[in-house]
Structures are given as structure tokens and as C-alpha cells.
Design a protein around this motif. Structure first.
Motif, PDB file in Angstrom:
ATOM      1  N   GLU A  99     -43.442 -43.799  25.172  1.00 26.53           N
ATOM      2  CA  GLU A  99     -44.637 -43.480  25.927  1.00 26.53           C
ATOM      3  C   GLU A  99     -45.744 -43.158  24.937  1.00 26.53           C
TER       4      GLU A  99
ATOM      5  N   THR B 145     -50.111 -42.084  24.657  1.00 25.59           N
ATOM      6  CA  THR B 145     -51.235 -41.504  25.382  1.00 25.59           C
ATOM      7  C   THR B 145     -52.451 -42.381  25.141  1.00 25.59           C
ATOM      8  N   LEU B 146     -53.047 -42.848  26.240  1.00 22.22           N
ATOM      9  CA  LEU B 146     -54.220 -43.720  26.164  1.00 22.22           C
ATOM     10  C   LEU B 146     -55.419 -43.039  26.810  1.00 22.22           C
TER      11      LEU B 146
ATOM     12  N   CYS C   5     -58.441 -43.510  29.432  1.00 25.34           N
ATOM     13  CA  CYS C   5     -58.851 -44.322  30.576  1.00 25.34           C
ATOM     14  C   CYS C   5     -60.271 -44.841  30.350  1.00 25.34           C
TER      15      CYS C   5
ATOM     16  N   SER D 160     -57.405 -38.823  29.450  1.00 28.46           N
ATOM     17  CA  SER D 160     -56.206 -39.382  28.825  1.00 28.46           C
ATOM     18  C   SER D 160     -55.069 -39.408  29.844  1.00 28.46           C
TER      19      SER D 160
ATOM     20  N   TRP E 255     -48.879 -43.671  29.118  1.00 27.83           N
ATOM     21  CA  TRP E 255     -48.593 -45.076  29.411  1.00 27.83           C
ATOM     22  C   TRP E 255     -47.149 -45.354  28.969  1.00 27.83           C
TER      23      TRP E 255
ATOM     24  N   LEU F  62     -49.611 -53.049  25.009  1.00 36.69           N
ATOM     25  CA  LEU F  62     -50.646 -52.150  25.509  1.00 36.69           C
ATOM     26  C   LEU F  62     -51.674 -52.907  26.344  1.00 36.69           C
ATOM     27  N   PRO F  63     -52.232 -52.241  27.355  1.00 38.70           N
ATOM     28  CA  PRO F  63     -53.243 -52.904  28.191  1.00 38.70           C
ATOM     29  C   PRO F  63     -54.536 -53.106  27.408  1.00 38.70           C
TER      30      PRO F  63
ATOM     31  N   PRO G  18     -57.228 -49.926  29.223  1.00 35.22           N
ATOM     32  CA  PRO G  18     -56.377 -48.940  29.896  1.00 35.22           C
ATOM     33  C   PRO G  18     -57.136 -48.179  30.984  1.00 35.22           C
TER      34      PRO G  18
ATOM     35  N   HIS H 147     -56.359 -45.393  34.559  1.00 40.46           N
ATOM     36  CA  HIS H 147     -55.505 -44.736  35.546  1.00 40.46           C
ATOM     37  C   HIS H 147     -55.391 -45.660  36.753  1.00 40.46           C
TER      38      HIS H 147
END
Length: 148
Positions: free
Chosen positions: A61, A63-64, A66, A72, A75, A124-125, A128, A130
Motif C-alpha cells: 500500500e 499513500t497518494l 488526490c 492523501s 492506494w 499506480l494511477p 490518483p 479518492h
């Protein structure tokens, strides 16, 4: 640690480890502050035609931030990728021209963390965010004004 990837593929061996993704220079810029622990496993394999390959699995996991609200969020990373091995630049070019699979030049030892970083970038997106129902966009400074 730079394993002989040809031997790894031939013997169907594996190497594995954990890394804080903040240590991966090409990924660090897209991560927000917070946990980013990734477990990885690289296993020797062969494709359907018997060509040497590596299966790369990532779990963990990160942390990204948004892109909608700038908050944050965590993800989950669950990624599996396969790369074919090429022994020379000419083999790399020939395989790239003929097949869709990712091909890496393995003329010498490969750093497993470079492979992990490549696959994490793919996992990863691009932007990113939510989920829409849990995100509160920041107030637009152009429409927010102060009454006097």
C-alpha cells in the motif's frame, strides 16, 4: 544483490524483498507522505514459446495525493507483470517489433529494484483520486470572497 536473471529464469528460482517506495527515485515524486511499504517477488519463468521471462509481483500500500481534493489516501498495490529477457540490443529490438510483451535487456546483471520500480510505475494511477463519493474538492478561491 544482482541475481543472474538467466539462471533465475532457467531454474524457475525467485528473489523477494520489501522496500519503502519513497526510496525509489522515479516513484518518490508521486507519493504523498505516509506509509509506502511494498513487498516484491521476482520469479523465473518462460513465455508460451519458451523464451526466458521474469514474473514480477508487487503487494502493499502506498499513500497518494488526490488530484481532486489534494488530500492523501491509501492506494492498495496488487500488481503482476511479466517481462521477457533479451541477451542483446538486436534481440531486444527484434522482440519489441514482434510481440506486445515488455522486454528488458539482460546482457548483464539486473538490479531487481529497477524492475520493481518499473512495475510500480505501471501499477499506480495516472491521476490518483479518492472515490467520487468520499472526496471533497477544495473551495475555488475565485468564487470564495470575503464580505466586509
Amino acid at each position: 544483490m544482482r541475481p543472474d536473471v538467466w539462471k533465475l529464469a532457467r531454474e524457475r528460482g525467485s528473489v523477494e524483498g520489501n522496500i519503502d517506495a519513497h526510496r525509489l527515485t522515479r516513484v518518490a515524486d508521486v507519493l504523498a507522505q505516509g506509509p509506502a511499504e511494498i513487498s516484491w517477488r521476482i520469479a523465473g519463468a518462460a513465455d508460451g514459446e519458451g523464451r526466458a521471462a521474469l514474473d514480477i509481483e508487487l503487494t502493499g500500500e502506498v499513500t497518494l495525493r488526490c488530484q481532486r481534493c489534494l488530500g492523501s489516501f491509501a492506494w492498495p498495490v496488487r500488481h503482476h507483470g511479466t517481462v521477457l529477457l533479451a541477451a542483446s540490443e538486436s534481440e531486444l529490438a527484434a522482440l519489441d517489433a514482434r510481440i506486445e510483451a515488455e522486454v528488458v535487456l539482460a546482457a548483464g546483471p539486473l538490479d531487481p529494484l529497477e524492475l520493481v520500480e518499473d512495475e510500480l510505475i505501471l501499477a499506480l494511477p495516472f491521476a490518483p483520486r479518492h472515490p467520487a463519493d468520499t472526496c471533497s474538492p477544495p473551495a475555488d478561491p475565485m468564487t470564495t470572497h470575503r464580505r466586509t
